[in-house]
Design a protein around this motif. Structure first.
Motif, PDB file in Angstrom:
ATOM      1  N   PRO A   1     -61.771 -25.914 -24.310  1.00  0.00           N
ATOM      2  CA  PRO A   1     -62.432 -26.875 -25.481  1.00  0.00           C
ATOM      3  C   PRO A   1     -61.853 -26.401 -26.563  1.00  0.00           C
ATOM      4  CG  PRO A   1     -64.120 -25.353 -24.504  1.00  0.00           C
ATOM      5  CD  PRO A   1     -63.085 -25.075 -23.683  1.00  0.00           C
ATOM      6  N   SER A   2     -61.451 -27.212 -27.545  1.00  0.00           N
ATOM      7  CA  SER A   2     -61.030 -26.776 -28.715  1.00  0.00           C
ATOM      8  C   SER A   2     -62.149 -26.149 -29.288  1.00  0.00           C
ATOM      9  CB  SER A   2     -60.420 -27.821 -29.653  1.00  0.00           C
ATOM     10  OG  SER A   2     -61.575 -28.844 -29.642  1.00  0.00           O
TER      11      SER A   2
ATOM     12  N   GLU B   1     -65.125 -25.075 -31.080  1.00  0.00           N
ATOM     13  CA  GLU B   1     -66.518 -25.659 -31.328  1.00  0.00           C
ATOM     14  C   GLU B   1     -66.609 -25.354 -33.169  1.00  0.00           C
ATOM     15  OE1 GLU B   1     -66.901 -27.383 -28.113  1.00  0.00           O
ATOM     16  OE2 GLU B   1     -68.836 -27.226 -28.975  1.00  0.00           O
TER      17      GLU B   1
ATOM     18  N   MET C   1     -58.332 -26.881 -13.128  1.00  0.00           N
ATOM     19  CA  MET C   1     -58.527 -25.731 -13.739  1.00  0.00           C
ATOM     20  C   MET C   1     -59.253 -26.611 -14.908  1.00  0.00           C
ATOM     21  SD  MET C   1     -55.488 -24.262 -16.372  1.00  0.00           S
ATOM     22  CE  MET C   1     -54.759 -23.440 -15.176  1.00  0.00           C
ATOM     23  N   GLU C   2     -60.041 -25.609 -15.430  1.00  0.00           N
ATOM     24  CA  GLU C   2     -60.883 -25.774 -16.565  1.00  0.00           C
ATOM     25  C   GLU C   2     -60.270 -26.473 -17.855  1.00  0.00           C
ATOM     26  OE1 GLU C   2     -64.194 -26.344 -16.420  1.00  0.00           O
ATOM     27  OE2 GLU C   2     -64.196 -25.615 -14.054  1.00  0.00           O
TER      28      GLU C   2
ATOM     29  N   ARG D   1     -71.986 -20.630 -29.448  1.00  0.00           N
ATOM     30  CA  ARG D   1     -71.077 -19.838 -28.936  1.00  0.00           C
ATOM     31  C   ARG D   1     -69.752 -19.974 -29.536  1.00  0.00           C
ATOM     32  NH1 ARG D   1     -68.642 -21.783 -23.130  1.00  0.00           N
ATOM     33  NH2 ARG D   1     -67.306 -22.941 -24.364  1.00  0.00           N
ATOM     34  N   ASP D   2     -69.045 -18.931 -29.770  1.00  0.00           N
ATOM     35  CA  ASP D   2     -67.851 -19.076 -30.438  1.00  0.00           C
ATOM     36  C   ASP D   2     -66.734 -18.232 -30.089  1.00  0.00           C
ATOM     37  OD1 ASP D   2     -66.033 -18.962 -32.758  1.00  0.00           O
ATOM     38  OD2 ASP D   2     -67.359 -17.871 -34.021  1.00  0.00           O
ATOM     39  N   PHE D   3     -65.688 -18.806 -29.774  1.00  0.00           N
ATOM     40  CA  PHE D   3     -64.606 -17.886 -29.148  1.00  0.00           C
ATOM     41  C   PHE D   3     -63.205 -17.701 -30.288  1.00  0.00           C
ATOM     42  CE2 PHE D   3     -61.681 -20.887 -27.496  1.00  0.00           C
ATOM     43  CZ  PHE D   3     -62.264 -21.964 -27.530  1.00  0.00           C
ATOM     44  N   THR D   4     -62.568 -16.921 -29.528  1.00  0.00           N
ATOM     45  CA  THR D   4     -61.064 -16.792 -30.253  1.00  0.00           C
ATOM     46  C   THR D   4     -60.054 -16.188 -29.462  1.00  0.00           C
ATOM     47  OG1 THR D   4     -62.493 -16.055 -32.352  1.00  0.00           O
ATOM     48  CG2 THR D   4     -60.032 -15.325 -32.091  1.00  0.00           C
ATOM     49  N   ARG D   5     -59.016 -17.024 -29.536  1.00  0.00           N
ATOM     50  CA  ARG D   5     -57.978 -16.708 -28.533  1.00  0.00           C
ATOM     51  C   ARG D   5     -57.046 -15.425 -29.228  1.00  0.00           C
ATOM     52  NH1 ARG D   5     -58.631 -18.594 -23.873  1.00  0.00           N
ATOM     53  NH2 ARG D   5     -59.302 -20.672 -24.030  1.00  0.00           N
ATOM     54  N   THR D   6     -56.367 -14.862 -28.130  1.00  0.00           N
ATOM     55  CA  THR D   6     -55.632 -13.528 -28.786  1.00  0.00           C
ATOM     56  C   THR D   6     -54.824 -13.847 -30.045  1.00  0.00           C
ATOM     57  OG1 THR D   6     -55.387 -13.217 -26.438  1.00  0.00           O
ATOM     58  CG2 THR D   6     -53.910 -12.043 -28.001  1.00  0.00           C
TER      59      THR D   6
END
Lengths: 204, 204
Positions: free
Chosen positions: B5-6, B8, B1-2, B95-100
């Motif tokens: 990443p915390s 960024e 499983m990948e 790149r920037d992501f946000t969890r539910t």
DNA sequence: GGAAAAAGTTTCCTATAGGAGACGCAACGT
DNA sequence: ACGTTGCGTCTCCTATAGGAAACTTTTTCC
């Protein structure tokens, strides 16, 4: 119950009401209230006079650029564009909607793209829902690249987003990501079934 | 499983800074020259005085917001340019992501907005999920207006989108709409429970 | 070079932006 | 009722923004 209007064509017989000065003051007042600040607090933070702020909010003055700039920083209206009443958007006065599943489809081997709001020309963002077909991926090599920015939101399933220069990102429903679409990128489903993601793309 | 990443760090949400004094005039002069306009032509097009423009370009005055607004339209200056010291190029390589559920919340009486990007710096689109509180609406009057375009996608619940110049639009999960956000607009929940919609906003 | 035209600057004046503080007006507690 | 406090508006004054026109500089012809 509200009647569901059939798709409106665009500008009605009467021209769009030009947003007059009234709007600026309202926006600033709204923003200040939003932050729960009093006139005094906001004015002090922006290093302007209390009375000046009052007048601005009540549209009793034509503030200088500098004053507005400070207010925008203070109220975190990091979007000076908000105040441009330029009305030069390609979609001025228009609206378009798409019912679930009724978008225009474009299929590839890996994706099934459903374009949303395809009837509205000149819009700058392109929204679509992609059904990502489940498949084995040993090594990802299906990079897509197009100058601009992209926002992705996972509707269902588990996917891995591959982005150049970054580690692959595993995402589930509700997760979202925003990235430079000029970097190579691509998405695969890692759930047994197909995954659905909502994409909004913005070309440079 | 990948590995996930915390988050960024990327660029911090540093404050936008407007060009202080010196720079503003230069930017305007450059923009005007770029378009091959004389003071007279540019001033006339922007409906301001020739001398006023001269003073602005030479930083001999502190122009009003209105004047700058007109100039920006005339010279087709992007607002961000005016507010960003140097034209750092948007989101290049980011790149920037946000969890539910992990977005930053901003609450008002009618909405609970959850920003889907921790760092909006230089992003052109603003994605957020709004929980629209169920409430009785007899007459809609809570218009919001901001120059630009907006895409809305209903995640859950039943809502009615009010848009100036259009009939109210009843929407359910999966439905989406794209409209000029310069028109007054607003959304209410008509289901018993709160509704959730995904919004992507693009400013002019 | 010199005249004429065009582009840009400065002057001058009026209207008004912006700030300090007075005022109005609720919402408190006593 | 009465002060008191907090918040927003209004009044007043000074500094200056903005426009018209005079003035200066640059360019373009001959």
């Amino acid at each position: 119950m509200e009647p569901i209007p059939s798709e409106e064509t665009g500008l009605g017989p009467e021209a769009m009401e030009a947003p007059d000065g009234e709007v600026l003051g309202k926006m600033i007042r709204d923003a200040r209230k939003e932050k729960g600040l009093t006139l005094e607090e906001a004015a002090k933070a922006a290093a302007i006079g209390r009375s000046t702020l009052s007048k601005i909010e009540n549209n009793q003055t034509r503030p200088s650029f500098e004053i507005i700039r400070r207010l925008m920083q203070t109220l975190e209206l990091e979007t000076p564009q908000l105040f441009l009443q330029s009305g030069q958007s390609g979609v001025t006065g228009r609206r378009d909607f798409t019912r679930t599943g009724e978008g225009e489809h474009k299929e590839t081997t890996t994706y099934d793209h459903e374009l949303l709001c395809s009837d509205l020309t000149s819009k700058r963002m392109v929204p679509y829902i992609s059904t990502i077909k489940a498949r084995d991926v040993t090594e990802f090599d299906n990079w897509v690249r197009h100058q601009g920015e992209e926002f992705m939101f996972v509707l269902s399933g588990e996917v891995i987003l591959y982005t150049e220069h970054y580690r692959p990102l595993r995402m589930g429903p509700g997760d979202s990501v925003y990235y430079d679409s000029g970097m190579g990128h691509g998405c695969v489903s890692v759930s047994a079934e197909d995954a659905k993601v909502l994409w909004v793309s913005l070309e440079v």
